[in-house]
Design a protein around this motif. Structure first.
Motif, PDB file in Angstrom:
ATOM      1  N   ILE A 157      -7.893   4.095   1.779  1.00  0.00           N
ATOM      2  CA  ILE A 157      -7.106   2.882   1.549  1.00  0.00           C
ATOM      3  C   ILE A 157      -7.959   1.617   1.458  1.00  0.00           C
ATOM      4  O   ILE A 157      -7.610   0.672   0.749  1.00  0.00           O
ATOM      5  N   THR A 211       0.842  -1.206   0.000  1.00  0.00           N
ATOM      6  CA  THR A 211       0.000   0.000   0.000  1.00  0.00           C
ATOM      7  C   THR A 211       0.875   1.253   0.000  1.00  0.00           C
ATOM      8  O   THR A 211       0.530   2.257  -0.624  1.00  0.00           O
ATOM      9  N   GLY A 212       2.029   1.200   0.672  1.00  0.00           N
ATOM     10  CA  GLY A 212       2.943   2.345   0.677  1.00  0.00           C
ATOM     11  C   GLY A 212       3.407   2.659  -0.743  1.00  0.00           C
ATOM     12  O   GLY A 212       3.463   3.822  -1.164  1.00  0.00           O
ATOM     13  N   LEU A 238       0.651   4.227  -2.765  1.00  0.00           N
ATOM     14  CA  LEU A 238       0.478   5.642  -2.399  1.00  0.00           C
ATOM     15  C   LEU A 238       1.609   6.493  -2.962  1.00  0.00           C
ATOM     16  O   LEU A 238       1.378   7.583  -3.485  1.00  0.00           O
ATOM     17  N   ARG A 239       2.852   5.985  -2.878  1.00  0.00           N
ATOM     18  CA  ARG A 239       3.985   6.765  -3.416  1.00  0.00           C
ATOM     19  C   ARG A 239       3.837   6.974  -4.914  1.00  0.00           C
ATOM     20  O   ARG A 239       4.138   8.035  -5.452  1.00  0.00           O
ATOM     21  N   HIS A 260       2.323   9.796   9.068  1.00  0.00           N
ATOM     22  CA  HIS A 260       1.055   9.405   9.676  1.00  0.00           C
ATOM     23  C   HIS A 260       0.309   8.469   8.737  1.00  0.00           C
ATOM     24  O   HIS A 260       0.556   8.463   7.536  1.00  0.00           O
ATOM     25  N   LEU A 261      -0.635   7.705   9.283  1.00  0.00           N
ATOM     26  CA  LEU A 261      -1.429   6.837   8.418  1.00  0.00           C
ATOM     27  C   LEU A 261      -2.401   7.680   7.609  1.00  0.00           C
ATOM     28  O   LEU A 261      -2.976   8.635   8.129  1.00  0.00           O
ATOM     29  N   VAL A 262      -2.586   7.321   6.340  1.00  0.00           N
ATOM     30  CA  VAL A 262      -3.624   7.999   5.570  1.00  0.00           C
ATOM     31  C   VAL A 262      -4.966   7.500   6.102  1.00  0.00           C
ATOM     32  O   VAL A 262      -5.060   6.391   6.631  1.00  0.00           O
ATOM     33  N   ARG A 308      -2.826  -1.824   8.812  1.00  0.00           N
ATOM     34  CA  ARG A 308      -1.971  -1.008   9.674  1.00  0.00           C
ATOM     35  C   ARG A 308      -2.672  -0.674  10.995  1.00  0.00           C
ATOM     36  O   ARG A 308      -2.085  -0.048  11.850  1.00  0.00           O
ATOM     37  N   ARG A 364      14.817   7.203   2.104  1.00  0.00           N
ATOM     38  CA  ARG A 364      13.631   7.583   1.348  1.00  0.00           C
ATOM     39  C   ARG A 364      13.169   8.950   1.847  1.00  0.00           C
ATOM     40  O   ARG A 364      13.600   9.397   2.903  1.00  0.00           O
ATOM     41  N   VAL A 420       1.639  10.881   4.230  1.00  0.00           N
ATOM     42  CA  VAL A 420       2.817  10.056   3.941  1.00  0.00           C
ATOM     43  C   VAL A 420       4.095  10.822   4.301  1.00  0.00           C
ATOM     44  O   VAL A 420       4.986  10.284   4.960  1.00  0.00           O
ATOM     45  N   GLN A 473      -8.613  -1.736   9.862  1.00  0.00           N
ATOM     46  CA  GLN A 473      -8.211  -2.267   8.547  1.00  0.00           C
ATOM     47  C   GLN A 473      -8.185  -3.802   8.583  1.00  0.00           C
ATOM     48  O   GLN A 473      -8.571  -4.475   7.626  1.00  0.00           O
ATOM     49  N   ASP A 502      10.555   9.941   3.284  1.00  0.00           N
ATOM     50  CA  ASP A 502       9.967   9.911   4.630  1.00  0.00           C
ATOM     51  C   ASP A 502      10.875   9.175   5.619  1.00  0.00           C
ATOM     52  O   ASP A 502      10.420   8.659   6.626  1.00  0.00           O
ATOM     53  N   GLY A 532       2.273  -3.792   4.362  1.00  0.00           N
ATOM     54  CA  GLY A 532       1.877  -2.450   4.810  1.00  0.00           C
ATOM     55  C   GLY A 532       0.377  -2.308   5.030  1.00  0.00           C
ATOM     56  O   GLY A 532      -0.103  -1.228   5.346  1.00  0.00           O
ATOM     57  N   PHE A 533      -0.359  -3.358   4.853  1.00  0.00           N
ATOM     58  CA  PHE A 533      -1.796  -3.384   5.116  1.00  0.00           C
ATOM     59  C   PHE A 533      -2.136  -4.747   5.693  1.00  0.00           C
ATOM     60  O   PHE A 533      -1.685  -5.748   5.136  1.00  0.00           O
TER      61      PHE A 533
HETATM   62  P1  AMP Z   1       5.257   1.945   3.861  1.00  0.00           P
HETATM   63  O1  AMP Z   1       5.856   1.958   2.495  1.00  0.00           O
HETATM   64  O2  AMP Z   1       4.429   0.707   4.144  1.00  0.00           O
HETATM   65  O3  AMP Z   1       6.253   2.228   4.940  1.00  0.00           O
HETATM   66  O4  AMP Z   1       4.206   3.156   3.909  1.00  0.00           O
HETATM   67  C1  AMP Z   1       4.616   4.491   3.725  1.00  0.00           C
HETATM   68  C2  AMP Z   1       3.516   5.419   4.187  1.00  0.00           C
HETATM   69  O5  AMP Z   1       2.323   5.208   3.428  1.00  0.00           O
HETATM   70  C3  AMP Z   1       3.085   5.263   5.642  1.00  0.00           C
HETATM   71  O6  AMP Z   1       3.919   5.973   6.533  1.00  0.00           O
HETATM   72  C4  AMP Z   1       1.657   5.830   5.595  1.00  0.00           C
HETATM   73  O7  AMP Z   1       1.672   7.240   5.540  1.00  0.00           O
HETATM   74  C5  AMP Z   1       1.158   5.336   4.244  1.00  0.00           C
HETATM   75  N1  AMP Z   1       0.501   4.007   4.323  1.00  0.00           N
HETATM   76  C6  AMP Z   1       0.933   2.840   3.772  1.00  0.00           C
HETATM   77  N2  AMP Z   1       0.085   1.844   4.022  1.00  0.00           N
HETATM   78  C7  AMP Z   1      -0.929   2.374   4.745  1.00  0.00           C
HETATM   79  C8  AMP Z   1      -2.122   1.835   5.320  1.00  0.00           C
HETATM   80  N3  AMP Z   1      -2.431   0.542   5.218  1.00  0.00           N
HETATM   81  N4  AMP Z   1      -2.927   2.685   6.006  1.00  0.00           N
HETATM   82  C9  AMP Z   1      -2.630   4.002   6.131  1.00  0.00           C
HETATM   83  N5  AMP Z   1      -1.520   4.560   5.633  1.00  0.00           N
HETATM   84  C10 AMP Z   1      -0.672   3.761   4.935  1.00  0.00           C
END
Ligand code: AMP
Length: 186
Positions: A67, A34-35, A38-39, A60-62, A91, A132, A56, A95, A134, A88-89
Motif C-alpha cells: 500500500i 485505498t479501500g 484495492l477493491r 485484515h489490513l493488507v 491505517r 458490502r 480484504v 503508514q 466484507d 482509509g490511509f
Molecule cells: P475500506 O474501504 O477503507 O473500509 O477498506 C477495505 C479494506 O481494504 C480493509 O478492510 C483492508 O483490508 C484494506 N485496506 C484499505 N486501506 C488500507 C490500508 N491503508 N492499509 C491496509 N489495508 C487497507
C-alpha cells in the motif's frame, strides 16, 4: 485549506467514504480511498488484487508493502498537487509516519486530520445495512478489532502532532457534512 491534504480517520462505518467524497468535490481535490483502489484491483484481477484479496475479504489490513508505494505514487499525480483527501490511509502508525516523511520530502504544507467519532453499536448496524462483501458479521468484528488495535492509536499520534479535529459522526449525513465544512472551511 484547499492547498493542503486532509486525512479522514475513523472506524469502519463512520461515514468516511461518503463525507470524503462530498468534501473533495467542495474543495476540488481528489478523493483517494485505498479501500476503493484495492477493491478495483480485486475486481480487475490485477497482481495487486490477487495479493490483497484474502486480507480484504477477511477484514485484515493488507501488508504495508502493498500500500505504501501505491499511495506515494497516487499523491504524485498532477491532480493531487493542490490538495487531496485520503480516506482509509493511514491505517497504522507506520503508514502515518511514512506519509509524514513523504510529505516532508516533497515539501508539502502540513496536512489536517479529521476523526469521525461514532459508537460501535451504531457502526455495526450501519455496516450490516450497507451489505458490502466484507460487511458480514464476522468480518465486521475483525475490522473493528483491527481498527482498535492498529488504527485508533493514530488519534493519539495526531493529537500529539496537533493537527487532529474530532467531529461527531453519529448524526445525519447532512449534519456531519455541515460540521466538516465548518472545520475544513469549504
Ligand atoms: P475500506 O474501504 O477503507 O473500509 O477498506 C477495505 C479494506 O481494504 C480493509 O478492510 C483492508 O483490508 C484494506 N485496506 C484499505 N486501506 C488500507 C490500508 N491503508 N492499509 C491496509 N489495508 C487497507
Amino acid at each position: 485549506m484547499a492547498e493542503s491534504g486532509i486525512v479522514f480517520l475513523g472506524p469502519p462505518g463512520a461515514g468516511k467514504g461518503t463525507q470524503a467524497e462530498i468534501i473533495a468535490a467542495c474543495l476540488h481535490v481528489p478523493h483517494i480511498s485505498t479501500g476503493e483502489i484495492l477493491r478495483e484491483a480485486i475486481r480487475e484481477g490485477t497482481p495487486l488484487g490477487h495479493k490483497a484479496q484474502t486480507y480484504v475479504d477477511q477484514g485484515h489490513l493488507v501488508p504495508n508493502e502493498l500500500i505504501l508505494e501505491l499511495v506515494a505514487e497516487r499523491l504524485h499525480h498532477s491532480d493531487a498537487q493542490k490538495g487531496w483527501i485520503l480516506d482509509g490511509f493511514p491505517r497504522n502508525v507506520s503508514q502515518a509516519s511514512f506519509l509524514d516523511d513523504l510529505l516532508e520530502k516533497r515539501h508539502h504544507p502540513p496536512h489536517q486530520v479529521v476523526n469521525l467519532e461514532v459508537p460501535d453499536k451504531v457502526l455495526i448496524d450501519r455496516l450490516l445495512l450497507r451489505g458490502r462483501k466484507d460487511d458480514n458479521e464476522e468480518v465486521i468484528r475483525n475490522r473493528l478489532v483491527v481498527y482498535y488495535e492498529q488504527t485508533s492509536p493514530l488519534i493519539d499520534y495526531y493529537t500529539k502532532k496537533g493537527n487532529l479535529h474530532s467531529v461527531n459522526g453519529d448524526r445525519t449525513p447532512t449534519e456531519v457534512t455541515l460540521a466538516l465544512k465548518e472545520v475544513l472551511m469549504c
